[in-house]
Scaffold this motif. Structure first.
Motif, PDB file in Angstrom:
ATOM      1  N   ALA A  79      -5.919   5.769  -0.895  1.00 30.31           N
ATOM      2  CA  ALA A  79      -4.746   6.128  -0.093  1.00 30.31           C
ATOM      3  C   ALA A  79      -5.097   7.177   0.954  1.00 30.31           C
ATOM      4  O   ALA A  79      -4.579   7.134   2.076  1.00 30.31           O
ATOM      5  N   PHE A 125       3.159  11.394  -0.332  1.00 32.29           N
ATOM      6  CA  PHE A 125       2.869  10.338   0.640  1.00 32.29           C
ATOM      7  C   PHE A 125       3.446  10.654   2.015  1.00 32.29           C
ATOM      8  O   PHE A 125       4.441  11.351   2.141  1.00 32.29           O
ATOM      9  N   ARG A 126       2.775  10.115   3.032  1.00 32.69           N
ATOM     10  CA  ARG A 126       3.253  10.302   4.398  1.00 32.69           C
ATOM     11  C   ARG A 126       4.254   9.247   4.772  1.00 32.69           C
ATOM     12  O   ARG A 126       4.166   8.127   4.352  1.00 32.69           O
ATOM     13  N   ASP A 146      -2.573   7.257   4.005  1.00 32.39           N
ATOM     14  CA  ASP A 146      -1.254   7.230   3.375  1.00 32.39           C
ATOM     15  C   ASP A 146      -0.890   8.584   2.776  1.00 32.39           C
ATOM     16  O   ASP A 146       0.294   8.894   2.616  1.00 32.39           O
ATOM     17  N   GLN A 203       7.379  10.427  -2.421  1.00 26.17           N
ATOM     18  CA  GLN A 203       7.414  10.260  -0.950  1.00 26.17           C
ATOM     19  C   GLN A 203       7.589  11.601  -0.258  1.00 26.17           C
ATOM     20  O   GLN A 203       6.967  11.863   0.766  1.00 26.17           O
ATOM     21  N   SER A 221      -6.925   5.460   3.838  1.00 27.60           N
ATOM     22  CA  SER A 221      -6.042   4.691   4.726  1.00 27.60           C
ATOM     23  C   SER A 221      -4.953   5.564   5.347  1.00 27.60           C
ATOM     24  O   SER A 221      -4.012   5.051   5.953  1.00 27.60           O
ATOM     25  N   THR A 277       0.834  -1.200   0.000  1.00 28.89           N
ATOM     26  CA  THR A 277       0.000   0.000   0.000  1.00 28.89           C
ATOM     27  C   THR A 277       0.869   1.251   0.000  1.00 28.89           C
ATOM     28  O   THR A 277       2.089   1.170   0.092  1.00 28.89           O
ATOM     29  N   GLY A 278       0.198   2.396  -0.081  1.00 24.57           N
ATOM     30  CA  GLY A 278       0.892   3.676   0.041  1.00 24.57           C
ATOM     31  C   GLY A 278       1.960   3.883  -1.006  1.00 24.57           C
ATOM     32  O   GLY A 278       1.792   3.551  -2.182  1.00 24.57           O
TER      33      GLY A 278
END
Length: 197
Positions: A141, A196-197, A146, A192, A144, A86-87
């Motif tokens: 995402a 994204f986290r 992300d 990233q 969840s 995921t993510g």
């Protein structure tokens, strides 16, 4: 036990697929302008007149070619993502699968980019379908945690940026036929750091 003979509908479907695959190969190698009905039917192994049972003219085929090939691409990428996590891991795996598909199907790049001129409706349909799929993926995402929550307008622009990044990376390395691991890692670091986290 004897194998059942294909039905008329199955034969028609196979002929359609043969025409589409032949057209994808020829456009991928020579471009839309140099692709003729005669070349397509010869490569598909059917009579010239058979073409007109499926398409009004050459443009009629061009208008469905990219969505057809694009669906094959996304189906392959989806299959490659079965165990992708995921993510950010999933997004990098998705980009890697895209790079692998381009390496294995070098004609796709020409079918895609020349379509903007030779089959603009098909190009718009393909880009819309890709964008919609990516928006759904990023909404998952967000759900969840992300990536951060963002409004739909920002999400749509983010998807356009991501697709653009992929397209230009592919363009940069198209002559060598393989997108290097360093480019995939650079894409991953950018995503990233920025998304994204």
């Amino acid at each position: 036990m004897r194998k059942a003979k294909p039905s008329r509908e199955e034969k028609a479907q196979q002929t359609y697929l043969n025409l589409m695959h032949a057209a994808a190969d020829i456009v991928g190698e020579y471009g839309y302008a140099a692709t003729t009905i005669a070349k397509i039917t010869e490569a598909a192994g059917v009579a010239h007149g058979t073409f007109y049972n499926y398409f009004k003219d050459r443009q009629g085929l061009f208008d469905v070619l990219l969505p057809f090939v694009g669906l094959q691409m996304t189906d392959q990428i989806t299959a490659d993502l079965v165990e992708a996590g995921t993510g950010i891991d999933r997004d990098i795996a998705r980009f890697r699968a895209y790079c692998d598909y381009l390496r294995e199907t070098p004609g796709f790049y020409r079918v895609l980019y020349e379509a903007e001129v030779f089959a603009p409706k098909a190009h718009d349909e393909h880009i819309r379908r890709l964008s919609d799929g990516y928006i759904r993926a990023l909404k998952r995402a967000m759900a969840s945690n992300d990536i951060r929550e963002m409004p739909d307008a920002e999400l749509e622009a983010t998807v356009a940026i991501m697709l653009g990044a992929r397209g230009y990376v592919a363009m940069l390395y198209k002559e060598q036929g393989t997108i290097p691991e360093s480019a995939i890692q650079a894409y991953g670091r950018l995503m990233q750091s920025g998304l994204f986290r």
